[in-house]
Structures are given as C-alpha cells and as structure tokens.
Design an enzyme around this catalytic site. Sequence first.
Site, PDB file in Angstrom:
ATOM      1  N   LYS A 155      11.419  13.935 -32.665  1.00 47.23           N
ATOM      2  CA  LYS A 155      12.624  13.151 -32.360  1.00 47.23           C
ATOM      3  C   LYS A 155      13.881  14.005 -32.505  1.00 47.23           C
ATOM      4  O   LYS A 155      14.775  13.975 -31.657  1.00 47.23           O
ATOM      5  CB  LYS A 155      12.711  11.951 -33.303  1.00 47.23           C
ATOM      6  CG  LYS A 155      11.695  10.868 -32.977  1.00 47.23           C
ATOM      7  CD  LYS A 155      11.766   9.769 -34.009  1.00 47.23           C
ATOM      8  CE  LYS A 155      10.814   8.633 -33.652  1.00 47.23           C
ATOM      9  NZ  LYS A 155      10.761   7.619 -34.707  1.00 47.23           N
ATOM     10  N   SER A 182      10.560   1.904 -35.094  1.00 45.63           N
ATOM     11  CA  SER A 182      11.609   2.858 -35.442  1.00 45.63           C
ATOM     12  C   SER A 182      12.932   2.598 -34.721  1.00 45.63           C
ATOM     13  O   SER A 182      13.923   3.253 -34.996  1.00 45.63           O
ATOM     14  CB  SER A 182      11.141   4.280 -35.191  1.00 45.63           C
ATOM     15  OG  SER A 182      11.054   4.506 -33.811  1.00 45.63           O
TER      16      SER A 182
END
Length: 845
Positions: A776, A733
């Site tokens: 996140k 990511s």
Amino acid sequence: MASGDGIQIPSRLPLLLTHEGVLLPGSTVRFSVDSPRNMHLVSQRLLKGTSLKSTIIGVIPNTRDPEHDTDELPTLHKIGTAGIAVQVVGSNWPKPHYTLLITGLCRFRVSSLLKERPFVLAEVEQLDKLEQYTTSGTEGLKAEDGELGELSQKFYQAAVQLLGMLDMSVPVVAKFRRLLDSLPRETLPDVVASMIRTSNKEKLQVLDAVSLEERFKKALPMLTRQIEGLKLLQKTRKMSPDNEKRVLSVRKGGVFPGRQFSLDEEDGDEDGDDTAALERKVHGANMPEAAFRVCLKELKRLKKMPQSMPEYALTRNYLDLMVELPWSKSTKDCLDIRAARTLLDNDHYAMDKLKRRVLEYLAVRQLKTSLKGPILCFVGPPGVGKTSVGRSIARTLGREFHRIAVGGVCDQSDIRGHRRTYVGSMPGRIINGLKTVGVNNPVFLLDEVDKLGKSLQGDPAAALLEVLDPEQNHSFTDHYLNVAFDLSQVLFIATANTTSTIPPALLDRMEVLQVPGYTQEEKVEIAHRHLIPNQLEQHGLTPQQLHIPQDTTQHIISRYTREAGVRSLERKIGAICRAVAVKVAEGHRIPKTDHTLTTENSSEQEDIQVAPPEMPIVIDQLALKDILGPPLFEMEVSERLTLPGVALGLAWTPLGGEIMFVEASRMEGEGQLTLTGQLGDVMKESAHLAISWLRANARTYQLTNMVGGPDPSEGTDIHLHFPAGAVTKDGPSAGVTIVTCLASLFSGRLVRSDVAMTGEITLRGLVLPVGGIKDKVLAAHRAGVKRVILPKRNEKDLEELPANVRADLDFVTASNLDEVLNASFDGGFPGATSARTRPQLSSKL
Ligand code: ADP
C-alpha cells in the site's frame, strides 16, 4: 547307451543344418530357415507328416548349407541334437522362408548319411538317455556317486547361488527356481548353459561333451563366470542401474520343455520386431517391481492383439509412456551455497528477504538431503520475479525446471490423469511434466495455486494435496498410469498472487514467502541491470545501438506503467527495442541529423541522405512519446481532491497495492445510505460503522446536516461511491478513509490533497491494524502522495520499506479516529483533541 530304458528317438533322422545357434537338449531355440535343403525338410517332411515322429528332426550346428541346390554338402558336425519342432511359421517376405521353434530332446551322433537331397537324411545313434522326467531332482545323482556326484552337487549349488542373486519376484526366475529342484541333475549342464550368457562356441563345447562328467566340467566355469559378473555389477549398481537390469533381465527365448525362459539376452532372433524392441525397453526402464509387472502384463496382451484393434494403439501408447518415464533417472544435485548466493544475486536485484529464505532452504537441503521440507510458496503481485526465482533455484541445484500452470484447472484429472477406460485418456500434468524433463528430481513450479477452480469433475486441490504431501507423494498414483510413481525427489515450489483463495488444506502444507512489489527506484535498477540488457539481446541489439537513459526509464515507470511488478515495464522496453530494431535494420533511410527517434513525417524522409543512424540511438521523452504514445497515467491525485467529500484510501489487491478514491455526496432525503462501486459485505459494514461513529460524535466535531442540524444524517440521503466500479472491493481497511471522506462532507472542509490512509475502524473509534502495508505504501509513493496515515500497530511494518521511500513520505500512525481526522485536514480537525498539540504541516502540492 541308447538301448534299454528311456524313450528312443527314430534311428533315421532328417537333419536341419544350422549356423546361427546351438540347440542343447532341454532348451528351445528359434531357427530361421531359407537354404534349399532346409526348406525342403520343412515343406516335405514337417508340413506333410502326420505323426509325432515326423516332427522330430536332428539339428546339426555350425554348418552353413550352401545357397544353391547343386552345391556339395558341406562337412557336417558329427554331433547334433534331436529336437521336436513345436512351431512352424512361414512367410514369403522379403524372400520365402520359415521360422522353426525347436525344443531339444537329446544328443545324437551321425553314423552315416543316407541321402543328401532334397534334404539330408542320416542314420543316427542316440547318445543321451531320454527320460520322462518323473523322477525328482533329488533322486538323480547323489554326492555319494563319486566325482560325478560331487560335480553335480557343486553345479547345483552354483545354480542356486545364481538364482539367489536374481530377483525372485520376477515370475520366470521363480519358475526356474522350482524347475531346478524338480529336474534330474544330469540335465542341468545343458539347461543352464542354454540360459546363461554363453557364446555359440561355448554352447558347442557343451554339446560336444558326450560324457556327463565332461559336460559338468565344461559348463561349471561358465556358470561361475556369470555369478562373478553379476557380483561385480551389483557392486557398481548405484553407478549405473541400467546395466544390472540388462543382466537380470529374463525374457522369453530359451525354453525348457513346455516352459519358456532364458537368462540370456543375446539371442537376437526377434530383434527386428517392434514389440520386441518395446519389450527390451520395458526391461531397460529400470522401473519398480509393481510397474514392471503391469508392463509385462500389458506386453503380453499387446502381443495377442491384432494391430488394427483400437486398443492396440491405447496399450502401445501406455507402454511407450511407461518406458519413457524417468523411474530411476535423476540428475545429481550440485549445491554450493556460495555459488547459489552469487547466482541468485546476479539474476535478481533487491528481494533480499526472499533470497535469504531461499538460501536457508537450500542450505538445509545440503545438510540433510532427505529433507521432507515445507513447500515454498511465493506470494506476490504479477511480474515480481516469482517464476524467475524458481528457475534460478533449479539452476543453482543443477536440476531440470518445469512450470506447471494450475491456474484455472478445475478438473482433478488435469492433475491426476484420466482412467484408461476413457477414450482419449491422458496422464495428468505431473506425470506429463516428468516425461518432459526426463528425470525424477526436477524442480516443479506450480504456478497460480490461488486460482484453482472447482467443478463437478472433482476438486483439483485435493489431487494437488496428494502431490505435495511428503507423507503420501512417494506413491502418487496417476489414474492413467494406475501404478505408483515416487514423487518424493521432486522439489515443488508454488506461486500465488494471494493466499486468501488458496484452499486452506493446501496452504497448510506450504511455507508462504511474501514477495512485495518494487519501489520506483528498485524498478529503475532492475530495468537497467536486467530488463534492458535482456530485451536488447532478445531483439538482436547492442548497447552501442540503443541507449535508454535513467530519467527515461523513470518516465516509463511513472507515466506508462502502474504496477507492482516489472512485467509491463519489460513490455514497454520491448516495444522500444522493436521500434529501434526497425530503424537499425533500415538504417540508411534515417536522416543523418536524427539521433533520436523524433516524429519525423514521411514526406520529409523522402529526401534524406543515405546514411546509417548515429549510434547509439538515445531514447528521450520525445522519442518515448513517439514510440509508446501519450502517457497513460497522470499524477492525478491533487486534481481530484478539490471538493469536500473526497478522500484517498490505500487498498491491497492481488496485483499489488493501489490508491483508491472514496467519494461521498448528500442530498435531501430520509436518511438512506447508498453504496456503489462493487463492494463486498465487509466494505458495506465499514460504511455503516463510519456513519454511526460520525453521528455519535457529531457534536464533538461540529458536524451538521444539510440545513445545519446536529444530526448529519437527519433529512439527508448519503451516497458513497468507490470509483473503478468494475473491480470488486472488499476488506475492512477502507474504514478510516470512509470516515475521513464523510467527515469532510459533513464539515464542508477539504481533505488534504497529499494524504492517503488505511486502517480498520471500530464502533468506538479505534483504529485497528491491517495487512499489505508495504504494497500500500509503495502504491502511495508511486502516486506521489506525501503523507500516509496508518494504524499505530502497523508501525513495525514500516521497517520493511526501502529507506528512500521512508525518507520521502511522512508517516502518521494513529490509534484512534481522532488522530486520523487531525492528520487528514490542514490545520487539524476542529474538535479533535490533539488538534492543538500536533505540529501543523502545510500541503506541499
Ligand atoms: P511472476 O512469476 O512473479 O509473475 P516473473 O518471474 O515472470 O514474474 O518475472 C517477470 C520478469 O521480470 C522476468 O523477466 C524477470 O526476470 C523479471 N524480474 C522480476 N523481478 C526481478 C528482479 N528482482 N531482478 C531482475 N529481474 C526481475
């Protein structure tokens, strides 16, 4: 009657006068001997005699022999039982006495007394025929023999009926069954009356019934009573299983010649004995047949062992554990879904999705009690309330709760126990847990299943599999117990920080429920609704003594903690409570004017007036600094994004979401790429991908190398660094962040200081979706970021975010790198196609 056939007993018999039990022909009873006459009988007759004849004595019941020699002989009961003394045990403690084990042979009547001292000797008349028992039961009395035959047939049938109600797999019961068919019918009243539950008075009636017919008539009602009693018990069996065991229990005591058994518990001769107590417990533990049999076997071994043998202690421990285990003890589930909902809501703020799923799970359990359900596994960062929800579930069900920490367990015997052959062997944690809670249907929380280890001692995950698999766990066999224990009633809940390290086979058995971290606002609510009241209570404080305003809580959350859960927040509140507790306790040493905990120095405190502090003590930011020290975290994001070649990424860790800086620099060289900061392989690949894509698109985006050449890596070495080097980072990511960081480096432009991003990249510049979006985004929000760039296909994940977070942040969803670059730089990125079409936002920082 005594003449003719059969065996004759001696016509002169020494008499044992007893008051504590009745010996019937065909049974064996233990008598304690301590009165002078009886003592003499043992020492001068039994112990001195050498022939079999000298071991035959007459037992006269219901007569207490006086304690002293000089006293007159009491009136003797006229009928007694001649018996053979099969065992004599003597002891001097606590006073000299003997214990005799006597097997009854036949009745006799006392004709005349021959002498009274040192023991009683009498002329007796034998009343029963003493057979050699070679004839089988069927050859004795027959139904055709008139009333007696009928009676004996009835009696036999009743005895068979009683046996039918007992557990045939118990060896003694089976033996009795065989005996019943082989004994002559006329001996049955005596044998049965001595085995079933009868009082001494009743036994005496049977003894006194000299005629066989009368004997049958006396004993039959006792037998029927026992059958009725058993029937009643079996009816109420469900309600109290212990009782039944008491009646069904078959233990050593009454004996038929050569074979010892009794169906009566209250013989009471061995009760003082430790092993006897243990034996009673074994019978009372209501364990399954297999376990019961193992226990009996071990008990038998134990009795033969001297206590000093080390194995004695081992066997003893084993039996102690066996009787303590809740084989059939359970609590009753009291599930009311509405009450459960209220309880869960009262105990936990937020976490709606989890609470909903837990309620569904409980509702299904209510409808289908035998649910072989999936095992719930709560996955989330530490301190988000996983354990605490597990505890609430136990409370709503009214079950016992037990936490088993399996993190770090790397030996399967931790779960499944050690075999008993090892010195110091122990049962595993599951069996131990059951022993601790004392019921067989607790809620077991298997904590940290993602941190199971592995070693040479076998794989604990495999053992856990056996525990959790509903198809297998009804016969879970702990190595120490070595018999199966039914775990199917136990409700297992697992917790983990991440699913990635849970062994796949184990994960397959579980239903994963994600518990994401909390937002700032949720944390404030949790603190005020739960943590502060809890901590106050734990420290013996009241809200009238300590007040923590909301903005102080917010300050603690943002400056003193950086976590997904609330554990460290709880600790900080605990620290405040401790500090205030000291102030309250030493109350009079606080100056009157000091209503907050400010940094008073001690010299000033010397001349304080004696007065308690003003209540409540309010914790403001100054007091906070005094108690907790300077803030641990700064809002650092904007300060670090002041040079080209730095970008802010978002990472997911088992501890929650985190912001992650990516730094890049370049220097003259030969096109080498250096990566530092403890990176995994996937991360390294992302870096190579990013460079390749940027080189391929250098012209479009006007990227140059250090001397302005069109290939950014020509004659240039590039160094990429991911700070916090001690933490291993991996995963795809970071792709978009690396691209943005390098684009900034190659173009010399600054990345916007309020942007954080996440997304996987492909070689063709597409942005692929990634996981952990909620965590996140929450991390970005915590760090004060204003814009978050995410893959387009992660758009759906945004719905899970709390409304206030969504309102605070500007989300840009990107399907390719072009869009990412455009959103990362002020005024868009030169060359990016959508640069001209996107609305421009200026930095708010
Ligand atoms: P975990 O098992 O996830 O590591 P715990 O269950 O031990 O976390 O929770 C830590 C503390 O935080 C507990 O005191 C718990 O009561 C509290 N807590 C966590 N989440 C909540 C919540 N949503 N509402 C109330 N208290 C919470």
